[in-house]
Design an enzyme around this catalytic site. Structure first.
Site, short mmCIF file in Angstrom:
data_model
loop_
_atom_site.label_atom_id
_atom_site.label_comp_id
_atom_site.label_asym_id
_atom_site.label_seq_id
_atom_site.Cartn_x
_atom_site.Cartn_y
_atom_site.Cartn_z
N SER A 219 0.84 -1.20 0.00
CA SER A 219 0.00 0.00 0.00
C SER A 219 0.87 1.24 0.00
O SER A 219 1.95 1.25 0.63
CB SER A 219 -0.91 0.01 1.23
OG SER A 219 -1.53 1.27 1.38
N TYR A 232 -1.85 0.22 10.14
CA TYR A 232 -1.82 -0.42 8.83
C TYR A 232 -0.54 -0.06 8.08
O TYR A 232 0.14 -0.93 7.53
CB TYR A 232 -3.04 0.04 8.04
CG TYR A 232 -3.15 -0.51 6.64
CD1 TYR A 232 -3.43 -1.86 6.42
CD2 TYR A 232 -3.01 0.33 5.53
CE1 TYR A 232 -3.55 -2.35 5.13
CE2 TYR A 232 -3.14 -0.16 4.25
CZ TYR A 232 -3.41 -1.50 4.04
OH TYR A 232 -3.52 -2.00 2.77
#
Length: 404
Positions: A219, A232
């Site tokens: 990501s 995250y």
């Protein structure tokens, strides 16, 4: 300065000939990337004609056009043949879509899911060929990983294992790092990093034998400090660095490693508003008293609202990510990193080349712009007062006019 049309025409003739040849060979596709590249070349042409001598303008425009077309060219593909691929996280989203596409292309797909009776697992069973095998696996459970490794060795004995797609991952909390429980950081690392590490290491003997591919979905939050994505983002940063390390170390074995850094897409987990609301309620219910007083419930509510609004802008078509994974598996010379989705080029340019203050403001305007915590708002108790709360009540309190 006088314009010089003939150098420009010569450069455009070279670019057009190269593009036509690539189109005839199917190495290039007509689409928005090509049109955007031509528009940028036209802008560069205009600039060169006004700032550079004729021969320099010719050289710059021709070289830029050649490089751009080379970057847009699709690498020659390997045949699918009997290649087998293991994909994690196929209950939904990118994993499910990739499993469908690779099965349709003729791959032998081993698809892991959290639950064999989940809607995504049942959908794959119904629409895919008998070649696709479903495996139940929770990346936080070593026993599940061991069972998956044994299953993979058994079911790829005749074909070998060509690829591993590390897609499974989770984001369970949106909050400042200070508001995020340490247990949430550990949980994210268990799924997004340690689980992928253990599975990848277990499959390396098979991948070394086939000189195959490792494709990992990471990501941009692992590259940039997105507001409120600390749990995250840190796990994805660790995962990306691990894959960069594997890329160097496994090169002598012929294994190629690619990392997919997608924009925000409308996967099932992204669209589950009730799930995000419930996680916000749990966060508020479990925040220590001092933190709740310092930040305020309104602060958390504001973060949640901004996050949900950003998710509403997510891209609905998952095919750019699926295409990137497919290219990483089959291209003769795959890219080390893929950036599917709109706007990532500008985002990375800002992150790498602009001052830190501008980078921070861009991410806040693009994703989440936190409000002012309660303790920092005008008229609220000072930070010192907020810190005093954490140390407990004053053993000799002054009389309060409102005390009963």
């Amino acid at each position: 300065m006088e314009s010089w049309p003939w150098p420009s025409g010569g450069a455009w003739l070279l670019v057009a000939a190269r593009a036509l040849l690539q189109l005839l060979r199917a190495d290039l596709r007509l689409g928005r990337p090509l049109l955007a590249a031509l528009a940028l070349l036209a802008a560069l042409d205009w600039l060169c004609q006004r700032l550079l001598p004729p021969l320099a303008a010719l050289a710059v425009l021709a070289a830029t056009g050649w490089i751009v077309l080379s970057r847009l060219a699709r690498s020659p593909r390997l045949p699918v043949a009997t290649r087998a691929v293991l994909i994690t996280g196929c209950d939904s989203g990118f994993g499910k879509a990739t499993a469908k596409k690779l099965d349709a292309m003729g791959f032998t797909v081993l698809a892991t899911v959290l639950k064999l009776d989940s809607p995504g697992a049942l959908e794959l069973q119904a629409c895919c060929s008998p070649r696709l095998k479903l495996l139940q696996m929770d990346l936080t459970k070593p026993a599940d990983i061991s069972r998956t490794l044994e299953f993979t060795k058994t079911h790829t004995a005749s074909t070998g294992l060509w690829g591993l797609v590390n897609n499974a991952g989770q984001n369970i909390l949106v909050a400042d790092a200070e508001l995020s429980p340490v247990a949430t950081f550990r949980n994210s690392m268990e799924v997004n990093f340690f689980g992928a590490l253990e599975l990848t290491k277990g499959l390396l003997p098979l991948l070394r034998r086939s000189r195959g591919r490792i494709v990992t979905v990471s990501s941009p939050a692992g590259d940039m400090p997105f507001p409120c994505l600390a749990t995250y983002g840190t796990s994805k940063a660790a995962l990306a660095l691990l894959m960069d390390t594997f890329s160097c170390e496994l090169l002598p074995w012929g294994i190629k490693v690619s990392i997919i850094q997608p924009a925000c897409f409308k996967t099932e987990s992204v669209q589950n508003v009730d799930q995000w609301e419930e996680r916000k309620r749990q966060l508020l219910a479990n925040l220590p008293r001092e933190l709740l007083q310092a930040y305020g419930e309104d602060y958390v509510e504001h973060l949640s609202g901004q996050f949900l609004h950003s998710l509403s802008q997510a891209l609905p078509d998952l095919s750019p990510v699926v295409d990137a994974i497919t290219d990483a598996l089959l291209a003769v010379q795959p890219h080390h990193r893929y950036y599917p989705g709109h706007g990532l080029g500008i985002m990375y340019f800002i992150h790498y080349y602009l001052p830190e203050g501008l980078r921070r403001r861009f991410l806040q305007s693009f994703f989440i712009s936190p409000s002012v915590p309660r303790a920092l708002q005008p008229g609220q108790p000072s930070l010192t007062s907020a810190q005093d709360v954490a140390h407990g009540p004053d053993p000799n309190p002054s009389p309060s006019p409102t005390a009963q």
